[in-house]
Design a protein around this motif. Structure first.
Motif, PDB file in Angstrom:
ATOM      1  N   ARG A  12     -36.180 -71.549  24.420  1.00 39.83           N
ATOM      2  CA  ARG A  12     -36.623 -70.172  24.630  1.00 39.83           C
ATOM      3  C   ARG A  12     -35.546 -69.337  25.329  1.00 39.83           C
ATOM      4  N   GLU A  13     -34.926 -69.911  26.364  1.00 39.78           N
ATOM      5  CA  GLU A  13     -33.929 -69.174  27.130  1.00 39.78           C
ATOM      6  C   GLU A  13     -32.653 -68.941  26.325  1.00 39.78           C
ATOM      7  N   VAL A  14     -32.243 -69.930  25.530  1.00 43.79           N
ATOM      8  CA  VAL A  14     -31.043 -69.760  24.702  1.00 43.79           C
ATOM      9  C   VAL A  14     -31.268 -68.664  23.667  1.00 43.79           C
ATOM     10  N   ALA A  15     -32.433 -68.677  23.013  1.00 40.74           N
ATOM     11  CA  ALA A  15     -32.749 -67.645  22.013  1.00 40.74           C
ATOM     12  C   ALA A  15     -32.796 -66.266  22.653  1.00 40.74           C
ATOM     13  N   ALA A  16     -33.465 -66.175  23.805  1.00 40.52           N
ATOM     14  CA  ALA A  16     -33.573 -64.886  24.487  1.00 40.52           C
ATOM     15  C   ALA A  16     -32.215 -64.412  24.984  1.00 40.52           C
ATOM     16  N   GLY A  17     -31.441 -65.333  25.568  1.00 45.56           N
ATOM     17  CA  GLY A  17     -30.126 -64.968  26.081  1.00 45.56           C
ATOM     18  C   GLY A  17     -29.165 -64.557  24.979  1.00 45.56           C
ATOM     19  N   THR A  18     -29.241 -65.223  23.834  1.00 49.06           N
ATOM     20  CA  THR A  18     -28.373 -64.893  22.699  1.00 49.06           C
ATOM     21  C   THR A  18     -28.628 -63.478  22.194  1.00 49.06           C
ATOM     22  N   LEU A  19     -29.877 -63.171  21.908  1.00 47.07           N
ATOM     23  CA  LEU A  19     -30.214 -61.842  21.400  1.00 47.07           C
ATOM     24  C   LEU A  19     -29.927 -60.761  22.435  1.00 47.07           C
ATOM     25  N   ALA A  20     -30.289 -61.025  23.680  1.00 45.15           N
ATOM     26  CA  ALA A  20     -30.089 -60.045  24.740  1.00 45.15           C
ATOM     27  C   ALA A  20     -28.608 -59.741  24.935  1.00 45.15           C
ATOM     28  N   GLY A  21     -27.775 -60.781  24.968  1.00 45.34           N
ATOM     29  CA  GLY A  21     -26.346 -60.577  25.170  1.00 45.34           C
ATOM     30  C   GLY A  21     -25.693 -59.816  24.035  1.00 45.34           C
ATOM     31  N   THR A  22     -26.086 -60.114  22.804  1.00 47.83           N
ATOM     32  CA  THR A  22     -25.503 -59.449  21.636  1.00 47.83           C
ATOM     33  C   THR A  22     -25.872 -57.978  21.590  1.00 47.83           C
ATOM     34  N   VAL A  23     -27.129 -57.660  21.846  1.00 47.03           N
ATOM     35  CA  VAL A  23     -27.570 -56.254  21.852  1.00 47.03           C
ATOM     36  C   VAL A  23     -26.852 -55.483  22.954  1.00 47.03           C
ATOM     37  N   GLY A  24     -26.778 -56.071  24.145  1.00 45.24           N
ATOM     38  CA  GLY A  24     -26.110 -55.404  25.256  1.00 45.24           C
ATOM     39  C   GLY A  24     -24.643 -55.161  24.976  1.00 45.24           C
ATOM     40  N   LEU A  25     -23.976 -56.121  24.376  1.00 43.49           N
ATOM     41  CA  LEU A  25     -22.554 -55.998  24.071  1.00 43.49           C
ATOM     42  C   LEU A  25     -22.271 -54.804  23.167  1.00 43.49           C
ATOM     43  N   CYS A  26     -23.066 -54.643  22.127  1.00 41.82           N
ATOM     44  CA  CYS A  26     -22.855 -53.552  21.172  1.00 41.82           C
ATOM     45  C   CYS A  26     -22.934 -52.183  21.854  1.00 41.82           C
ATOM     46  N   LEU A  27     -23.752 -52.080  22.883  1.00 43.32           N
ATOM     47  CA  LEU A  27     -23.921 -50.804  23.575  1.00 43.32           C
ATOM     48  C   LEU A  27     -22.762 -50.478  24.510  1.00 43.32           C
ATOM     49  N   VAL A  28     -22.187 -51.488  25.153  1.00 45.91           N
ATOM     50  CA  VAL A  28     -21.262 -51.214  26.259  1.00 45.91           C
ATOM     51  C   VAL A  28     -19.801 -51.548  25.959  1.00 45.91           C
ATOM     52  N   TYR A  29     -19.473 -52.019  24.777  1.00 46.43           N
ATOM     53  CA  TYR A  29     -18.111 -52.507  24.551  1.00 46.43           C
ATOM     54  C   TYR A  29     -17.016 -51.464  24.806  1.00 46.43           C
ATOM     55  N   PRO A  30     -17.172 -50.200  24.409  1.00 48.53           N
ATOM     56  CA  PRO A  30     -16.130 -49.212  24.745  1.00 48.53           C
ATOM     57  C   PRO A  30     -15.886 -49.083  26.251  1.00 48.53           C
ATOM     58  N   LEU A  31     -16.939 -49.217  27.055  1.00 46.42           N
ATOM     59  CA  LEU A  31     -16.772 -49.177  28.507  1.00 46.42           C
ATOM     60  C   LEU A  31     -16.003 -50.392  29.004  1.00 46.42           C
ATOM     61  N   ASP A  32     -16.232 -51.529  28.358  1.00 47.84           N
ATOM     62  CA  ASP A  32     -15.502 -52.742  28.719  1.00 47.84           C
ATOM     63  C   ASP A  32     -14.024 -52.598  28.383  1.00 47.84           C
ATOM     64  N   THR A  33     -13.741 -51.977  27.244  1.00 45.63           N
ATOM     65  CA  THR A  33     -12.349 -51.727  26.857  1.00 45.63           C
ATOM     66  C   THR A  33     -11.676 -50.812  27.870  1.00 45.63           C
ATOM     67  N   ALA A  34     -12.368 -49.761  28.287  1.00 42.52           N
ATOM     68  CA  ALA A  34     -11.821 -48.839  29.285  1.00 42.52           C
ATOM     69  C   ALA A  34     -11.563 -49.563  30.603  1.00 42.52           C
ATOM     70  N   LYS A  35     -12.496 -50.412  31.011  1.00 49.51           N
ATOM     71  CA  LYS A  35     -12.340 -51.183  32.250  1.00 49.51           C
ATOM     72  C   LYS A  35     -11.076 -52.040  32.207  1.00 49.51           C
ATOM     73  N   THR A  36     -10.893 -52.777  31.117  1.00 53.81           N
ATOM     74  CA  THR A  36      -9.747 -53.672  31.010  1.00 53.81           C
ATOM     75  C   THR A  36      -8.436 -52.892  30.983  1.00 53.81           C
ATOM     76  N   ARG A  37      -8.427 -51.771  30.274  1.00 54.06           N
ATOM     77  CA  ARG A  37      -7.228 -50.934  30.218  1.00 54.06           C
ATOM     78  C   ARG A  37      -6.851 -50.405  31.597  1.00 54.06           C
ATOM     79  N   LEU A  38      -7.841 -49.944  32.339  1.00 53.81           N
ATOM     80  CA  LEU A  38      -7.583 -49.421  33.682  1.00 53.81           C
ATOM     81  C   LEU A  38      -7.091 -50.525  34.615  1.00 53.81           C
ATOM     82  N   GLN A  39      -7.647 -51.717  34.485  1.00 53.38           N
ATOM     83  CA  GLN A  39      -7.260 -52.829  35.345  1.00 53.38           C
ATOM     84  C   GLN A  39      -5.818 -53.268  35.119  1.00 53.38           C
TER      85      GLN A  39
END
Length: 285
Positions: A12-39
Motif C-alpha cells: 500500500r505504501e509503495v503504491a501510494a508513494g509512487t503515485l504521490a511522488g510522480t504527481v508532485g514531481l510534474c508540478l514542481v520540476y521547473p522550481l527544482d531546476t531553478a534551485k539547482t542552477r542557483l546553487q
C-alpha cells in the motif's frame, strides 16, 4: 500475523508513494531546476528564481526547464515508495512490540532516510547534471537522462553515480527525523477542525504535507544540499570530498552562498510535499 501485516503495508505504501511522488514531481520540476542552477552558479549569473526561469526560457525554450525530468520521474516511485514503505514497516514493527514508543518513530525515520539515500543519490546525480551541464549554444550536454547516466559511468565509473552519497545521507537522515513527526503533529492539530466540519480533509493533508516539506528544507538541511549539488555538477577531482567542497564554497562566496536559491527550494518543497501527502493519503485510503 506481523509479516502479513507488513507485506500489506509495504504494498500500500509503495503504491501510494509512487503515485504521490510522480504527481508532485510534474508540478514542481521547473522550481527544482531553478534551485539547482542557483546553487551551482555565482551571484552575478542570476538575480533569483524568476531570473533563472526567464533566462532559460529565453535562451533554450520552455523544454529546458524540464531537462533531466526522466531520471526522477522513473525513480521517484522508487524513492518515495522506499521512504514511505520503510517508515511504515519499521514503525509497525515497533508499534507491535512497544506501542506509542518515541524510539520507534525515530528509528523508522532514520531507516527511511538511509534506505532511500542509495537510489536517491544516483537519480539526483543524473538530474543535476541534466539541469546544469550545457554546451556553449545553450543546448543540453546530454540528449537525455539515459545517455547522461552512461556518460557519467564512462567517465567516472559506476561510482560516479554516487558522487554525492555522503551529503545525501547527511541531508536525508536528519530530514526524515523531522519530516514525519512534523507532518504527524500538524495533521493531528488539524484533526479537530476536520471532525467539526470546519476544514476539509484534503486541506488537512495539504497543510500537513506543506509544513513538513518546508521544515526539512530550512538551514542547515538546505546548506548540505548546496554542497551536494556543487559536488554532483563539478568535474571529477575538483574536490576531495564533502568538507573540502563546503570549505571551498565558503572561501569563494561566503556563507550567503550556502542559502542561495532557498526561496525556490521552499516554494518547491511546499508544493511538492503538499501534493505528495494529499495523493498518498487518498491512495492509502
Amino acid at each position: 500475523w506481523l509479516s502479513c501485516l507488513c507485506a500489506t503495508a509495504v504494498a500500500r505504501e509503495v503504491a501510494a508513494g509512487t503515485l504521490a511522488g510522480t504527481v508532485g514531481l510534474c508540478l514542481v520540476y521547473p522550481l527544482d531546476t531553478a534551485k539547482t542552477r542557483l546553487q551551482t552558479s555565482g551571484a552575478q549569473d542570476y538575480d533569483g528564481m524568476c531570473d533563472v526561469l526567464r533566462k532559460m526560457v529565453r535562451r533554450s525554450g520552455v523544454g529546458s526547464l524540464y531537462r533531466g525530468v526522466a531520471s526522477p520521474a522513473l525513480g521517484m516511485g522508487v524513492i518515495f515508495g522506499t521512504t514511505f514503505g520503510t517508515h511504515s514497516v519499521v514503525a509497525l514493527a515497533f508499534q507491535a512490540v512497544w506501542p506509542d514508543s518515541l524510539i520507534g518513530l525515530v528509528v523508522a525515520s532514520l531507516m527511511a532516510g538511509i534506505v532511500s539515500s542509495l537510489p536517491r543519490c544516483a537519480i539526483e546525480r543524473v538530474k543535476a547534471m541534466m539541469q546544469v551541464a550545457e554546451r556553449e549554444s545553450g543546448a543540453a550536454r546530454y540528449p537525455d537522462s539515459l545517455r547522461c547516466a552512461l556518460g557519467i559511468v564512462e567517465a567516472e565509473g559506476v561510482a560516479g553515480l554516487f558522487a554525492g552519497f555522503l551529503p545525501v545521507v547527511l541531508r536525508e537522515c536528519p530530514q526524515q527525523l523531522v519530516y514525519f513527526p512534523v507532518h504527524d503533529l500538524v495533521f493531528s492539530m488539524l484533526r479537530g477542525p476536520v471532525e467539526a466540519g470546519m476544514l476539509p480533509s484534503l486541506a488537512q493533508s495539504l497543510m500537513a504535507g506543506a509544513m513538513a516539506g518546508v521544515t526539512t528544507w530550512l538551514p542547515p538541511f538546505y546548506c548540505v544540499d548546496v554542497v551536494k549539488s556543487t559536488l554532483e555538477t563539478s568535474e571529477p577531482g575538483t574536490y576531495r570530498g564533502f568538507l573540502d567542497c563546503a570549505g571551498a564554497i565558503y572561501k569563494k562566496d561566503g556563507l550567503p552562498h550556502l542559502v542561495r536559491g532557498i526561496g525556490a527550494a521552499l516554494a518547491r518543497a511546499a508544493l511538492l510535499h503538499a501534493t505528495i501527502f494529499a495523493v498518498h493519503d487518498w491512495v492509502a485510503r
